[in-house]
Design an enzyme around this catalytic site. Structure first.
Site, PDB file in Angstrom:
ATOM      1  NE  ARG A 121     -41.734   6.641  24.485  1.00 44.68           N
ATOM      2  CZ  ARG A 121     -42.379   7.560  23.615  1.00 44.68           C
ATOM      3  NH1 ARG A 121     -42.613   8.881  23.949  1.00 44.68           N
ATOM      4  NH2 ARG A 121     -42.973   7.040  22.583  1.00 44.68           N
ATOM      5  CE1 TYR A 137     -39.119  -2.256  24.842  1.00 41.42           C
ATOM      6  CE2 TYR A 137     -40.909  -3.651  25.537  1.00 41.42           C
ATOM      7  CZ  TYR A 137     -40.164  -2.927  24.607  1.00 41.42           C
ATOM      8  OH  TYR A 137     -40.761  -2.563  23.325  1.00 41.42           O
ATOM      9  CG  ASP A 195     -38.381   9.858  26.627  1.00 41.88           C
ATOM     10  OD1 ASP A 195     -38.324  10.998  26.615  1.00 41.88           O
ATOM     11  OD2 ASP A 195     -38.161   9.260  25.421  1.00 41.88           O
ATOM     12  CG  ASP A 249     -39.073   5.821  21.937  1.00 39.02           C
ATOM     13  OD1 ASP A 249     -39.749   6.127  20.982  1.00 39.02           O
ATOM     14  OD2 ASP A 249     -39.725   5.643  23.228  1.00 39.02           O
TER      15      ASP A 249
END
Length: 310
Positions: A187, A74, A88, A46
């Site tokens: 997310r 992550y 987000d 993203d």
């Protein structure tokens, strides 16, 4: 239609995607930087996310669909107090909830995260690249359509709290290191973690630190890329694919490029059905499988894919 010219650059690269640009933007910048039109990527990130993004140039674009990259890692900042329509910080708030004082307790936070370990079903964000009747979900969501995506199996292999803090705007943030299976949306994890904690949450920052066996240490910044640097820092395609390299003689290469099967000199240690990378002059020239003492071609690369080191 004009015949496509052979690519002068054929390789896999790991790039450190910058904040604020789409994966498509990165591909466009790579095309300009190395003067090649045939460029693709594996694993969309993203605009809010940064970090490891794998890119194929020239013949290496044919490998992108075969990269397993089953595990991704992550570092995520999870902000509490409200959810958004994108899950987000770029989205519009859709639900607010109080932040229970327990959320500021590290032991409580770790207990919540512990509950997400293992296999489960996850409903992806409405703003995602998943196709619904041939249309990307995010396009439907942007048009105001109600998007309901079915839950998909995922696995959270680790979720470690590394920081817990109050931001200047008063928002509580957890910083968490995740290792997850392919197809897991961080997310959506943040959204579900907020609900499990009795509040509401979204991702406020996200950085991919590893994709498969490729980590940030292998990545190049996009803004310094050129053809020379791309060659110097190319990933080993055989290693990234998780295959065993097999060296080809000059005569074997001729047969391989014609798609012919060639005798398997490693028959004693390779089982039938094994897949290998056939290598000549430090270039990947074909992907093959072992059948009854022969290498049978699956994909042949007229221009060798650079970067082989083994």
């Amino acid at each position: 239609m004009a015949k496509r010219k052979p690519s002068q650059l054929n390789l896999l690269l790991a790039l450190d995607k910058p904040l604020g640009c789409t994966s498509h933007d990165v591909v466009a910048r790579v095309r300009r930087s190395v003067s090649e039109r045939r460029v693709g990527h594996a694993g969309t990130l993203d605009p809010l996310a940064t970090g490891v993004m794998l890119v194929g140039i020239g013949q290496a674009t044919r490998l992108l669909g075969q990269l397993t990259l089953d595990e991704k890692s992550y570092i995520a900042d999870i902000g509490f107090g409200f959810e958004t329509n994108t899950d987000d910080a770029e989205g519009e708030p859709t639900r607010t909830a109080p932040v229970d004082p327990r959320l500021r307790d590290a032991a409580f936070a770790r207990a919540v995260l512990q509950g997400f370990l293992g296999r489960s079903e996850q409903v992806p964000p409405a703003f995602s690249a998943i196709s619904v009747d041939g249309v990307r979900a995010y396009k439907r969501a942007r048009s105001g359509d109600e998007v309901e995506l079915p839950a998909r199996p995922i696995e959270v292999r680790s979720a470690d709290l590394i920081a817990l803090r109050d931001e200047e705007d008063g928002q509580l943030t957890w910083t968490v290191v995740f290792t997850v299976s392919k197809g897991t949306y961080i997310r959506a994890l943040a959204r579900d973690i907020g609900r499990a904690a009795g509040s509401a949450a979204h991702v406020s920052a996200l950085r991919r630190t590893a994709s498969g066996g490729v980590g940030l240490g292998s990545c190049l910044p996009v803004d310094v890329l050129d053809a020379e640097l791309a060659r110097e820092r190319a990933l080993d395609p055989v290693s990234v694919l998780g295959l065993e390299p097999v060296a080809l003689s000059d005569s074997m290469l001729e047969d391989v490029l014609l798609g012919r099967r060639v005798a398997c000199s490693n028959a004693s240690r390779l089982e039938d059905g094994s897949r290998v990378g056939l290598v000549h002059d430090r270039q990947l020239r074909a992907l093959a499988r072992v059948e009854a003492g022969w290498f049978v071609m699956e994909q042949v690369f007229p221009q060798g894919i650079e970067g082989v080191r083994s």
